[in-house]
Write a protein that holds these residues in place. Structure first.
Motif: not given
Length: 143
Positions: A55-58, A86-104
């Protein structure tokens, strides 16, 4: 041994796990995690679907404090390291809040491509490693 913190929300331990959501057969709403009833039209016509792995990091931020109970991480106030959320846009389906592997902030830019992964979170009362889902930046060199 490893176990997922919430085994019902993904296809893990598949090699390429996907998050599981519900899609309403009546109105088309998609919700994560899986739910038996549609939050938009209140019908019980939900079908389980697998979400896209990339997806894309919104938007994103850094969590700079130790989460409170019932957080299952092994960190203490002395060992805690801030993590990205982060909030991640998964295709044109949904946005999911998630932990990220980066903080930089040099790595986490709005609009970058990310992919689903599983990361260690902590250990349970049986000393089994508990994993959770997170999104990591996709290295443009690998694409």
């Amino acid at each position: 041994m490893q176990r997922a913190i919430a085994p019902e929300i993904s296809t893990w331990p598949d090699e390429d796990p996907q998050l599981l959501a519900s899609s309403c057969d009546h109105c088309g709403a998609t919700v994560f995690p899986v739910q038996p009833q549609c939050p938009r039209c209140s019908r019980e016509a939900m079908t389980q679907i697998a979400l896209p792995r990339t997806g894309t990091l919104i938007t994103w931020t850094t969590q700079g404090f130790l989460p409170g109970a019932p957080y299952l991480g092994d960190e203490t106030t002395d060992t805690f390291e801030p993590f990205g959320v982060g909030l991640v846009q998964l295709g044109d389906v949904i946005r999911v809040e998630s932990r990220l592997t980066e903080n930089d902030p040099a790595v986490l830019q709005f609009g970058i491509d990310v992919e689903l992964t599983m990361i260690p979170l902590g250990h349970d009362e049986n000393s089994d490693e508990v994993v959770t889902f997170a999104f990591r930046p996709i290295d443009p060199e690998r694409s």
